[in-house]
Design a protein around this motif. Structure first.
Motif, PDB file in Angstrom:
ATOM      1  N   LYS A 170     -24.451  13.859  -4.512  1.00 31.66           N
ATOM      2  CA  LYS A 170     -23.495  14.492  -3.614  1.00 31.66           C
ATOM      3  C   LYS A 170     -23.256  15.922  -4.066  1.00 31.66           C
ATOM      4  O   LYS A 170     -23.470  16.247  -5.225  1.00 31.66           O
ATOM      5  CB  LYS A 170     -22.173  13.735  -3.676  1.00 31.66           C
ATOM      6  N   PRO A 173     -13.178  14.576  -2.216  1.00 35.10           N
ATOM      7  CA  PRO A 173     -13.691  13.590  -1.274  1.00 35.10           C
ATOM      8  C   PRO A 173     -12.809  13.512  -0.040  1.00 35.10           C
ATOM      9  O   PRO A 173     -11.643  13.926  -0.076  1.00 35.10           O
ATOM     10  CB  PRO A 173     -13.623  12.283  -2.054  1.00 35.10           C
ATOM     11  N   GLU A 174     -13.422  12.972   0.962  1.00 38.50           N
ATOM     12  CA  GLU A 174     -12.709  12.885   2.229  1.00 38.50           C
ATOM     13  C   GLU A 174     -11.418  12.084   2.053  1.00 38.50           C
ATOM     14  O   GLU A 174     -11.434  10.943   1.576  1.00 38.50           O
ATOM     15  CB  GLU A 174     -13.600  12.181   3.237  1.00 38.50           C
ATOM     16  N   GLU A 175     -10.324  12.715   2.323  1.00 38.74           N
ATOM     17  CA  GLU A 175      -9.033  12.028   2.171  1.00 38.74           C
ATOM     18  C   GLU A 175      -8.820  11.082   3.344  1.00 38.74           C
ATOM     19  O   GLU A 175      -9.135  11.403   4.479  1.00 38.74           O
ATOM     20  CB  GLU A 175      -7.893  13.044   2.134  1.00 38.74           C
ATOM     21  N   SER A 176      -8.300   9.942   3.040  1.00 36.60           N
ATOM     22  CA  SER A 176      -8.022   9.017   4.125  1.00 36.60           C
ATOM     23  C   SER A 176      -6.549   9.116   4.498  1.00 36.60           C
ATOM     24  O   SER A 176      -5.752   9.691   3.786  1.00 36.60           O
ATOM     25  CB  SER A 176      -8.356   7.604   3.703  1.00 36.60           C
ATOM     26  N   THR A 177      -6.224   8.577   5.598  1.00 33.64           N
ATOM     27  CA  THR A 177      -4.848   8.637   6.062  1.00 33.64           C
ATOM     28  C   THR A 177      -4.238   7.247   5.961  1.00 33.64           C
ATOM     29  O   THR A 177      -4.947   6.263   5.762  1.00 33.64           O
ATOM     30  CB  THR A 177      -4.827   9.060   7.541  1.00 33.64           C
ATOM     31  N   PRO A 178      -2.956   7.150   6.082  1.00 30.64           N
ATOM     32  CA  PRO A 178      -2.351   5.827   6.038  1.00 30.64           C
ATOM     33  C   PRO A 178      -2.915   4.890   7.101  1.00 30.64           C
ATOM     34  O   PRO A 178      -2.809   3.681   6.993  1.00 30.64           O
ATOM     35  CB  PRO A 178      -0.876   6.108   6.277  1.00 30.64           C
ATOM     36  N   GLN A 214     -14.104   7.271  -9.286  1.00 29.49           N
ATOM     37  CA  GLN A 214     -13.598   8.655  -9.316  1.00 29.49           C
ATOM     38  C   GLN A 214     -12.111   8.729  -9.602  1.00 29.49           C
ATOM     39  O   GLN A 214     -11.563   9.814  -9.710  1.00 29.49           O
ATOM     40  CB  GLN A 214     -13.815   9.322  -7.953  1.00 29.49           C
ATOM     41  N   GLU A 263     -18.040  17.559  -2.320  1.00 29.16           N
ATOM     42  CA  GLU A 263     -17.831  16.154  -1.943  1.00 29.16           C
ATOM     43  C   GLU A 263     -17.268  15.360  -3.104  1.00 29.16           C
ATOM     44  O   GLU A 263     -16.419  14.496  -2.937  1.00 29.16           O
ATOM     45  CB  GLU A 263     -19.163  15.529  -1.535  1.00 29.16           C
ATOM     46  N   MET A 264     -17.776  15.687  -4.327  1.00 29.22           N
ATOM     47  CA  MET A 264     -17.352  14.921  -5.484  1.00 29.22           C
ATOM     48  C   MET A 264     -15.913  15.254  -5.865  1.00 29.22           C
ATOM     49  O   MET A 264     -15.139  14.387  -6.238  1.00 29.22           O
ATOM     50  CB  MET A 264     -18.256  15.235  -6.685  1.00 29.22           C
ATOM     51  N   ALA A 317      -2.676   4.170  -0.071  1.00 28.47           N
ATOM     52  CA  ALA A 317      -3.226   4.366   1.272  1.00 28.47           C
ATOM     53  C   ALA A 317      -4.161   5.570   1.367  1.00 28.47           C
ATOM     54  O   ALA A 317      -5.262   5.457   1.905  1.00 28.47           O
ATOM     55  CB  ALA A 317      -2.103   4.454   2.290  1.00 28.47           C
ATOM     56  N   PRO A 318      -3.782   6.741   0.818  1.00 30.77           N
ATOM     57  CA  PRO A 318      -4.703   7.879   0.953  1.00 30.77           C
ATOM     58  C   PRO A 318      -5.980   7.731   0.128  1.00 30.77           C
ATOM     59  O   PRO A 318      -6.915   8.495   0.298  1.00 30.77           O
ATOM     60  CB  PRO A 318      -3.884   9.067   0.428  1.00 30.77           C
ATOM     61  N   LEU A 319      -5.992   6.761  -0.777  1.00 32.49           N
ATOM     62  CA  LEU A 319      -7.161   6.627  -1.658  1.00 32.49           C
ATOM     63  C   LEU A 319      -8.234   5.701  -1.096  1.00 32.49           C
ATOM     64  O   LEU A 319      -9.288   5.521  -1.696  1.00 32.49           O
ATOM     65  CB  LEU A 319      -6.734   6.079  -3.030  1.00 32.49           C
ATOM     66  N   MET A 320      -7.939   5.092   0.060  1.00 32.25           N
ATOM     67  CA  MET A 320      -8.764   3.994   0.551  1.00 32.25           C
ATOM     68  C   MET A 320     -10.256   4.278   0.594  1.00 32.25           C
ATOM     69  O   MET A 320     -11.069   3.408   0.342  1.00 32.25           O
ATOM     70  CB  MET A 320      -8.325   3.613   1.970  1.00 32.25           C
ATOM     71  N   LYS A 321     -10.622   5.518   0.928  1.00 30.40           N
ATOM     72  CA  LYS A 321     -12.053   5.799   1.091  1.00 30.40           C
ATOM     73  C   LYS A 321     -12.676   6.388  -0.166  1.00 30.40           C
ATOM     74  O   LYS A 321     -13.858   6.728  -0.170  1.00 30.40           O
ATOM     75  CB  LYS A 321     -12.260   6.751   2.268  1.00 30.40           C
ATOM     76  N   ARG A 322     -11.877   6.520  -1.209  1.00 26.70           N
ATOM     77  CA  ARG A 322     -12.441   7.086  -2.444  1.00 26.70           C
ATOM     78  C   ARG A 322     -13.130   6.005  -3.257  1.00 26.70           C
ATOM     79  O   ARG A 322     -12.738   4.848  -3.240  1.00 26.70           O
ATOM     80  CB  ARG A 322     -11.344   7.762  -3.266  1.00 26.70           C
ATOM     81  N   LEU A 324       0.838  -1.204   0.000  1.00 25.79           N
ATOM     82  CA  LEU A 324       0.000   0.000   0.000  1.00 25.79           C
ATOM     83  C   LEU A 324       0.872   1.253   0.000  1.00 25.79           C
ATOM     84  O   LEU A 324       0.587   2.226  -0.689  1.00 25.79           O
ATOM     85  CB  LEU A 324      -0.896   0.021   1.236  1.00 25.79           C
ATOM     86  N   GLU A 371      -5.746   4.147   7.394  1.00 24.93           N
ATOM     87  CA  GLU A 371      -6.814   3.354   6.795  1.00 24.93           C
ATOM     88  C   GLU A 371      -6.348   1.950   6.447  1.00 24.93           C
ATOM     89  O   GLU A 371      -7.142   1.058   6.229  1.00 24.93           O
ATOM     90  CB  GLU A 371      -7.349   4.042   5.532  1.00 24.93           C
TER      91      GLU A 371
END
Lengths: 243, 574
Positions: free
Chosen positions: B277, B285-290, A133, B281-282, A124-129, A118, B292
Motif C-alpha cells: 500500500k 487509512p480510510e476512516e469509517s463512520t458510525p 495497525q 493509505e498506511m 465505531a470509527p475503527l471498523m475498517k482498519r 461500540l 459501519e
C-alpha cells in the motif's frame, strides 16, 4: 457460573508461581486479583483460561474439572491477555464478527446493546482498519467490543487498567463489566493498583508469593484505606488489615 | 564510521575479562561460517545445472554465449539478494527504531546503515562472483590467472555498483529492475525449451545463429556482461567503468539521498516491492463512520474463502461445526489459481512433448533429459497442488500472553480436534485433486516416452502416495504442535513412547512405498513378474493402513495427554 479453585499448585522450575491456592468465586460479581509483580496473578488467569494447567489441585466450573478442550465450558468464558489477541490482517469489523462466530453468538436481538458497546468503546470509527495497525489502547477497545459481541459468562482480563486505554476506554470496560455482572456473569481481572481495585470490584483477592493472602469485600477495604493512608502498600506487602 | 570509542570498548572488555572467571567469555559459535558455507553451496548446483543444461544441447560455439547469459542472470539474482538486504536493514532502522531511538542525526544513522549493508554484502558479492570468474576463466592456467583476478574484482565491483545505482529514484522510475527480471525470465524459458529439444526445434542453423546473435545483443542489458571475456575489449570497458564509478558515487551520497525517506519508510520500501500500500493509505487509512456499525451487524458469520472451485470444494467438505474456525484460520490462498495454473502447465508440457520430436540429446545426456522431463512436472505438482505447509498455520502463530507466547488458537474456543478435522479435509480435497491431475498426466508422459510398464505403475503409485500423505496428517499435526507445548514433570515415559512411535510410522511408510513401487512395476511387466503382485499388494496396503492407524494413534495420545492436563501451552518461537 460457579467457580472453584482448590489447592492449586503451579511451579516453573524452582519458582513456585501458585501454591495451595484456594478460591471460591462468588457468582455474578467483579473480582480483582491484586498483587505485586510476579505474585502469580497472570498465571492464575492463564490457568483459568486453560492455557496452562495446574501441577496439583482442581479448577472447576459448575463443579466440572476444566480443561481447554471442553468446548462447552470454554465457550462460556473469554480471556483478554494484557495485549489483546486479534487477527492482525483482518479489519476490526471482521475481527469482531469472527470472534462472535467462534463463540457461536449472533447479533440478532442484540443490535441496540452492541451499538452501545461500540459507541462506548469508541470502536465505531475503527471498523475498517486492520487490527495490526492499531495502537495498544485501540486494540484493547476492540478487545472489549469483542467481549460485548460474545457476552461471556466469565470474563478474565489481564491488567485492563494498565492497558494503554484512555479514560473513555477504561470507563467502557467498567460499564461493560457491570453490564455482564448484571446479566449474571462474573468478571475477574488483575491489577497492581489497590485503590483502583477497591474502587471497581465487589471483592478483592490479594495474592502474595503464589498464595491467597486475603479475599475481602471492597466496602470493608475501602474503609480501611480511608483510615490508613499507606494502606495500599501495606496490603501489597502482606501487612494485611483485620477487617 | 563508528558510534563508539574503540578504546572504551577495549577497556570494557579488559574489565569484563577479569570478571568473567576462569571459563572466560562465551564463544561466538560457528553460525556465521555455517551460514556462509550454506550460501556458497546453494550457488554451486545452480551453476552446475546451468552449465550441464547448455552442454547437453549445444556445441562449443554456442556454449560461450549461452553460458555467459546464464552467468549474468545469476549475478543479477545476487543483486536481487542485495536489494532484500538493503530493504531489511532500512526496515530495521526505520520501523523498529533501533537507530532512531538514539540521540544521533538521521544522516548519521543512515551512514551507519550503509556501513552495515556494505559489510554484509561484500562477502556475498565476492562469493557469487568467484564461481562465475572461475567458470569464465581457468585460474589453473598460470597464464590466465591475472585475467581471472581482474574479472573477479570487476564482477564484484559491478554487482556492488548495480546495487548502489538501483537506489536512484530515476532507475526505479525506468523500471530497470523489472526489465532485467523479465529479460532473465524469457531467456531462462528459452534455454529450457532449447535444452529439451535442442536442434530439433530450430532446425535451420541460420535461424539458430540469428537467435544466438540476438541473445548476445540482449545480454548487454545486464551490467556484469560488460566485463566478461570477449566483451571488455569490444566496448564493454567504458560502460563498466562508468557504471562502477556511478555506483560508488551513489553509495557515497546514499545517506543524503535516502534521508528524506528516513521517517517515511513505506516510500523507499515501495521501490523494493515490499509495500503493498502507499504510505498515505498506511498512515491515513480510510476512516469509517458510525454507520459501519450496521455493516458489522449485518455481516454474515465468518466463512471459509470460496472464491474458486477448489475453495468451494474445500468449503463444501468442511463440517458445519468447523466453519467458523475455517473462516478464521484458513488463509485466502489461491488454491484455485494454483490448480488452474498447474493444469495449464501440464497441458502445455504434454503438448510440447507430444508434438515436438522425442528428445534425443545423445546417450551421455539422456538420463539428465529424462530426469528433467519427469522431475520438473513432479516438482510443479507438489508445489502447486499438495498442501505441504499446514493450511491452518495462523492457528499456531505464537502470540504473547504476558511474557509467554502461546499459539493463537488456544486463546479461543477452538478444540484441537477441530484443527485436525479441518487440516484433514483440506488435505483430502487437495490431494484428490492432485491425484486426479497427476495420474493421467504421468500416464500420458509415460506413453510419449514409450514406457508402458511405468504408465501402469503410475496408476497404482500416485493414488497410494496421495493416501499416505492424507494418512500422515495426524502425525504431522502432532509434530507441528510439539514446539508449542511445554511438558510437565513426570511424563517422560509418554514423551519417549510417542517419539519412538514416529520411528515405526516412518518405517511403515518406507516399506509400504517400496512395496508399492515394486507392485507397480511388476503390474506393468505382467507375465511371471505379475505373480509377485500377490505378495506385494497386501504388503503395500497393510503398511499404508497400519501407518495411518499409528499416525492417528499418535495424535490421539497427544490429545488424551492434553485432556489429562499433562502439557502447558507455551510456544518456543516468539
Amino acid at each position: 457460573m460457579h467457580i472453584e479453585l482448590q489447592g492449586i499448585r503451579k511451579s516453573f522450575g524452582r519458582t513456585r508461581a501458585l501454591w495451595d491456592f484456594d478460591l471460591s468465586v462468588p457468582p455474578a460479581s467483579v473480582i480483582a486479583l491484586v498483587g505485586e509483580n510476579g505474585a502469580g496473578k497472570s498465571t492464575l488467569l492463564r490457568m483459568m483460561a486453560g492455557i496452562c494447567v495446574p501441577d496439583g489441585g482442581y479448577l472447576t466450573y459448575d463443579s466440572v474439572i476444566f480443561d481447554r478442550e471442553q468446548m462447552d465450558l470454554r465457550k462460556r468464558l473469554h480471556f483478554i491477555p494484557d495485549m489483546p489477541l486479534l487477527f492482525p490482517d483482518y479489519t476490526v469489523a471482521r475481527n469482531i464478527s469472527t470472534f462472535a462466530a467462534l463463540y457461536g453468538k449472533d447479533f440478532a436481538g442484540r443490535e441496540e446493546e452492541f451499538s452501545d458497546a461500540l459507541r462506548e468503546t469508541g470502536c465505531a470509527p475503527l471498523m475498517k482498519r486492520t487490527a495490526g495497525q492499531l495502537s495498544r489502547g485501540q486494540m484493547w477497545k476492540v478487545g472489549l467490543a469483542c467481549v460485548a459481541a460474545i457476552g461471556p459468562e466469565l470474563l478474565l482480563a489481564d491488567e485492563p487498567f494498565a492497558s494503554g486505554m484512555d479514560e473513555m476506554g477504561m470507563g467502557a470496560f467498567r460499564r461493560l463489566a457491570l453490564r455482564l455482572v448484571g446479566g449474571g456473569s462474573t468478571v475477574i481481572y488483575t491489577t497492581q493498583m489497590v485503590g483502583m481495585a477497591v474502587d471497581f470490584s465487589d471483592y478483592v483477592c490479594v495474592i502474595r508469593d503464589g498464595r491467597k493472602a486475603m479475599l475481602a469485600d471492597s466496602a470493608s477495604l475501602r474503609e480501611y484505606l480511608k483510615r490508613e493512608p499507606q494502606g495500599a502498600e501495606h496490603i501489597l506487602r502482606g501487612h494485611l488489615p483485620a477487617l | 564510521m563508528k558510534l563508539h570509542d574503540p578504546d572504551t570498548e577495549k577497556e570494557l572488555i579488559r574489565i569484563a575479562r577479569r570478571l568473567a572467571g576462569p571459563t572466560g567469555f562465551q564463544k561466538p559459535g560457528f553460525a556465521f561460517w555455517i551460514d556462509l558455507i550454506w550460501r556458497a553451496l546453494a550457488f554451486a548446483p545452480l551453476i552446475w545445472l546451468a552449465a550441464m543444461a547448455i552442454a547437453a544441447t549445444y556445441g562449443n560455439d554456442s556454449l560461450i554465449i549461452l553460458s555467459q547469459a546464464i552467468c549474468a542472470i545469476l549475478l543479477m539474482a545476487l543483486v536481487r539478494v542485495g536489494m532484500g538486504q538493503v530493504a531489511m536493514s532500512f526496515k530495521t532502522a526505520c520501523f523498529f527504531g533501533t537507530l532512531a531511538n538514539l540521540p544521533i542525526t538521521g544522516r548519521t544513522a543512515l551512514t551507519l546503515i550503509r556501513g552495515i549493508i556494505l559489510r554484509r554484502f561484500w562477502l556475498p558479492a565476492m562469493l557469487g562472483s568467484l564461481p562465475i570468474a572461475i567458470y569464465l576463466h581457468n585460474p589453473g592456467d598460470p597464464g590466465r590467472f591475472p585475467e581471472f583476478l581482474a574479472t573477479l574484482g570487476l564482477l564484484a565491483a559491478i554487482v556492488w555498483a548495480t546495487l548502489g545505482i538501483i537506489q536512484f529514484p530515476l532507475v526505479h522510475r525506468l523500471r530497470l529492475v523489472k526489465i532485467w527480471h523479465w529479460v532473465a525470465y524469457i531467456l531462462i524459458a528459452y534455454f529450457v525449451v532449447m535444452y529439451l529439444f535442442g536442434a530439433r526445434l530450430v532446425t535451420p542453423s541460420a535461424s539458430r545463429e540469428a537467435m544466438e546473435s540476438l541473445i548476445d545483443r540482449i545480454m548487454w542489458i545486464f551490467p556484469p556482461v560488460w566485463v566478461f571475456p570477449g566483451k571488455i575489449g569490444n566496448g564493454g570497458l567504458i560502460p563498466a567503468v562508468s557504471w562502477i564509478a556511478l555506483g560508488f558515487w551513489n553509495w557515497l551520497r546514499w545517506p543524503a539521498s535516502a534521508f528524506p525517506n528516513y521517517d517515511r519508510p513505506y516510500d523507499i520500501l515501495g521501490a523494493f516491492g515490499d509495500a503493498g500500500k502507499s504510505r498515505d493509505e498506511m498512515i491515513e487509512p480510510e476512516e469509517s463512520t458510525p454507520l459501519e456499525q450496521t455493516i458489522i451487524l449485518s455481516d454474515p458469520p465468518t466463512r471459509p474463502p470460496s472464491n474458486g472451485w477448489v475453495e468451494r470444494l474445500i468449503a463444501a467438505s468442511i463440517p458445519a461445526a468447523d466453519l467458523a474456525t475455517a473462516g478464521a484460520f484458513m488463509p485466502e490462498t489461491k488454491h484455485t489459481s494454483r490448480a488452474n495454473q498447474t493444469m495449464f502447465f501440464a497441458a502445455v508440457w504434454l503438448l510440447v512433448l507430444g508434438f515436438g520430436k522425442t528428445p534425443n540429446p545423445g546417450e551421455q545426456y539422456r538420463d539428465l533429459v529424462v530426469f528433467v522431463t519427469w522431475a520438473v512436472p513432479s516438482f510443479v505438482f507438489i508445489i502447486g497442488l499438495l498442501s505441504i505447509l499446514n493450511p491452518l498455520k495462523d492457528a499456531l502463530r505464537p502470540c504473547p500472553v504476558g511474557n509467554t507466547p502461546v499459539p493463537f488458537f488456544t486463546t479461543l474456543p477452538i478444540p484441537l480436534r477441530s484443527l485436525l478435522r479441518l487440516t484433514f479435509r483440506i488435505t483430502i480435497v487437495r490431494t484428490v485433486i492432485a491425484v486426479a491431475i497427476a495420474t493421467p498426466f504421468f500416464c500420458i508422459l509415460a506413453k510419449i516416452h514409450q514406457l508402458p510398464e511405468v504408465g501402469a505403475g503410475i496408476v497404482a503409485m500416485i493414488p497410494a502416495i496421495g493416501a499416505a500423505w492424507i494418512f500422515s496428517v495426524p502425525a504431522l499435526i502432532s509434530n507441528r504442535l510439539d514446539p508449542h507445548l511445554r511438558r510437565r514433570k513426570g511424563i517422560f515415559p509418554l514423551i519417549l513412547a510417542t517419539s519412538l512411535a514416529q520411528v515405526p510410522i516412518g518405517f511403515l511408510w518406507i516399506i509400504g512405498s517400496i512395496a508399492g513401487i515394486g507392485l507397480s512395476f511388476t503390474w506393468g511387466m505382467g507375465g511371471t513378474a505379475g505373480q509377485y503382485a500377490f505378495l506385494l499388494l497386501p504388503a503395500a496396503i497393510a503398511c499404508l493402513v497400519l501407518g495411518g492407524i499409528m499416525s492417528r494413534l499418535l495424535f490421539e495420545t497427544l490429545h488424551l495427554s492434553l485432556r489429562q492436563r499433562r502439557y502447558d501451552w507455551k510456544s518456543k518461537i516468539r
